[in-house]
Design a protein around this motif. Structure first.
Motif, mmCIF file in Angstrom:
data_model
loop_
_atom_site.group_PDB
_atom_site.id
_atom_site.type_symbol
_atom_site.label_atom_id
_atom_site.label_comp_id
_atom_site.label_asym_id
_atom_site.label_seq_id
_atom_site.Cartn_x
_atom_site.Cartn_y
_atom_site.Cartn_z
ATOM 1 N N UNK A 126 65.591 28.354 35.910
ATOM 2 C CA UNK A 126 65.954 29.004 34.645
ATOM 3 C C UNK A 126 66.835 30.218 34.921
ATOM 4 N N UNK A 127 66.475 30.979 35.954
ATOM 5 C CA UNK A 127 67.263 32.156 36.309
ATOM 6 C C UNK A 127 68.673 31.765 36.744
ATOM 7 N N UNK A 128 68.786 30.726 37.570
ATOM 8 C CA UNK A 128 70.098 30.279 38.041
ATOM 9 C C UNK A 128 70.941 29.787 36.864
ATOM 10 N N UNK A 129 70.323 28.969 35.998
ATOM 11 C CA UNK A 129 71.068 28.430 34.861
ATOM 12 C C UNK A 129 71.528 29.503 33.894
ATOM 13 N N UNK A 130 70.639 30.445 33.565
ATOM 14 C CA UNK A 130 71.021 31.499 32.613
ATOM 15 C C UNK A 130 72.023 32.469 33.229
ATOM 16 N N UNK A 131 71.900 32.750 34.533
ATOM 17 C CA UNK A 131 72.858 33.650 35.197
ATOM 18 C C UNK A 131 74.246 33.024 35.220
ATOM 19 N N UNK B 47 74.086 30.595 46.284
ATOM 20 C CA UNK B 47 74.017 29.389 47.104
ATOM 21 C C UNK B 47 72.606 29.268 47.690
ATOM 22 N N UNK B 48 72.240 28.058 48.098
ATOM 23 C CA UNK B 48 70.901 27.803 48.628
ATOM 24 C C UNK B 48 70.597 28.704 49.824
ATOM 25 N N UNK B 49 71.515 28.724 50.825
ATOM 26 C CA UNK B 49 71.292 29.521 52.026
ATOM 27 C C UNK B 49 71.261 31.007 51.742
ATOM 28 N N UNK C 113 65.419 36.037 50.266
ATOM 29 C CA UNK C 113 64.041 36.080 49.784
ATOM 30 C C UNK C 113 62.991 35.522 50.744
ATOM 31 N N UNK C 114 63.328 34.520 51.546
ATOM 32 C CA UNK C 114 62.293 33.807 52.292
ATOM 33 C C UNK C 114 61.610 34.643 53.368
ATOM 34 N N UNK C 115 62.313 35.487 54.126
ATOM 35 C CA UNK C 115 61.607 36.250 55.168
ATOM 36 C C UNK C 115 60.461 37.098 54.639
ATOM 37 N N UNK D 166 60.678 31.552 46.983
ATOM 38 C CA UNK D 166 61.777 31.988 47.839
ATOM 39 C C UNK D 166 62.685 30.835 48.238
ATOM 40 N N UNK D 167 62.377 29.625 47.734
ATOM 41 C CA UNK D 167 63.207 28.444 47.995
ATOM 42 C C UNK D 167 63.885 28.070 46.682
#
Length: 462
Positions: A198-203, A212-214, A220-222, A188-189
């Motif tokens: 991999x997901x961020x790069x392929x997307x 964005x990070x936030x 996802x984090x909660x 979740x981070x």
């Protein structure tokens, strides 16, 4: 001649393997596979049952799978034995060496003393504290491998300081808490694990979008971070009940000795290289192996040949080789492609059925990880996100983000290299991780997936 008794796990394996094989052979699914593919599917299924039940020692299961794959000519040797040449194998070797050094120099005890006095008040507090430390490390160390290599020796020393002997429930729970706490909630981070990146790069490459990070953290984090960590603590305390029995603490802190200072320098340089791997492009395995080699060098290191021979467990390397061989066999025979093509065609996706669509996409991502490993989920599903968006009426971004529910839900240990690496480092049989994976995956799909849907709905993502 004495007849050896058959254990419950062996009876379970003897029942499950024929039952599951018959279910495959006498169902329409059998028509999807050709001869070698069908044999491979049956071997993979039998191997996973043996790993999950612990019916025979895990290294024997690994050797059995590798040997049968070669005797049946299901794949070339370079595929079957790819685990022995993989970075995961050498990460385990380097991790074991680093762990020995951290323990033998006294550095693990020093760090343990800082935490033990705050965690040994109760068993639940101890396990929760270990999990929280693993999550916090996820914010500062963008590599599960690095977190596990550095944290597990310290966590085991904390367990010893709380009076848990090797093999006890408490020792197992602390080791599992360190491994799973450093890995599962940290999906979740954003930069904390390989599948995330991999997901961020392929997307970004295929669809021109990346979160964005936030934004990613809030989504996802909660649920996948905090609530999953709570589930992990509850399950560990129930599965491995125990009570801390603190041993007397040492007196005033002693000054750092030469070996500790030398080890700290090597670890800091290693950590620096791990944190900057996107810049220098050197694999974490080879960085770790360089550190391990230094720690073994006469005059520089602090590990004797005797310690290395006694404490580096070859059977654990064989287990990982067997699990990675299974993953290689699945890919070589295109079992994941065959199953994926048929399953995606069956997905009941249509606009207006938001909850059903959300669960379907999340479960599809989870199932994809079973046949491609975690890193294969974004590689397989990201190109299909546009079509899934049209089929569900969800935004493209929401469809892409459902992958996180999939690669943060681990059903079998072979899906995750960090978990496979963690068990030998912690000295815990793989079957304990396998059982914990199955329980957590079930609870996640039954409890957290619906809660995640409500959270996404409240945030306006659906």
């Amino acid at each position: 001649m004495t007849n050896l008794p058959v254990s419950r796990s062996q009876w379970l394996a003897l029942a499950l393997i024929p039952l599951l094989s018959a279910a495959l052979l006498f169902s329409p699914v059998v028509d999807w596979f050709e001869g070698p593919q069908l044999l491979s599917a049956l071997l993979v299924m039998a191997g996973l049952v043996l790993f999950a039940t612990g019916a025979v020692p895990e290294f024997v299961t690994a050797l059995l799978v590798l040997t049968l794959a070669m005797l049946l000519s299901l794949a070339p040797a370079e595929v079957v034995f790819s685990g022995l040449t993989s970075t995961a194998c050498w990460l385990i070797v380097s991790g074991l060496v680093i762990g020995i050094a951290i323990s033998e120099t006294g550095l693990a005890q020093r760090v343990s003393d800082l935490f033990t006095r705050h965690l040994d008040a109760s068993y639940t507090r101890l396990i929760a504290g270990i999990v929280v430390i693993g999550i916090v490390l996820g914010f500062v160390m963008p590599s599960s491998v690095g977190r596990i290599v550095l944290f597990i020796p310290i966590a085991l020393t904390i367990a010893h300081s709380c009076g848990f002997e090797p093999g006890s429930n408490g020792q197992k729970a602390v080791g599992l808490a360190a491994a799973f706490g450093s890995h599962l909630p940290t999906f979740a981070i954003l930069p904390a694990n390989v599948p995330n990146m991999i997901m961020i790069g392929s997307a970004e490459k295929i669809h021109g979008w990346s979160p964005m990070f936030g934004e990613y953290l809030l989504l996802h984090f909660p649920v996948l971070g905090i609530l999953k960590a709570i589930l992990l603590v509850v399950v560990l305390v129930r599965l491995y009940p125990d009570s801390p029995k603190p041993v007397p603490q040492a007196g005033p802190s002693r000054p750092f000795n030469v070996n500790e200072l030398r080890l700290m320098v090597i670890l800091l340089v290693t950590l620096g290289f791990w944190l900057t791997d996107t810049w220098h492009q050197i694999s974490a395995a080879w960085i770790g192996l360089a550190a391990a080699t230094l720690l073994l060098m006469p005059g520089i290191g602090m590990i004797s040949t005797q310690s290395f021979n006694q404490k580096v467990n070859i059977s654990s390397i064989l287990v990982v080789a067997g699990l990675l061989g299974i993953a290689g066999l699945i890919n070589h025979q295109n079992i994941s492609g065959i199953l994926g093509g048929h399953v995606l065609a069956w997905l009941p996706l249509e606009p207006g059925r938001d909850f059903a669509n959300f669960l379907t996409l999340s479960l599809a991502a989870t199932a994809t990880g079973m046949v491609t490993t975690l890193a294969g989920i974004p590689a397989t599903l990201t190109p299909l996100a546009g079509a899934m968006s049209e089929m569900t009426g969800f935004s493209l971004e929401a469809v892409l983000m459902t992958q996180v529910l999939g690669f943060s839900t681990i059903i079998f240990t072979y899906q995750s290299v960090p978990l496979m690496m963690a068990m030998p480092l912690a000295g815990i049989p793989m079957r304990h991780a396998a059982r914990l994976c199955l329980i957590l995956a079930t609870l996640t799909m039954v409890i957290l997936f619906p809660l995640d849907y409500l959270w996404w709905k409240w945030l306006g993502w659906i």
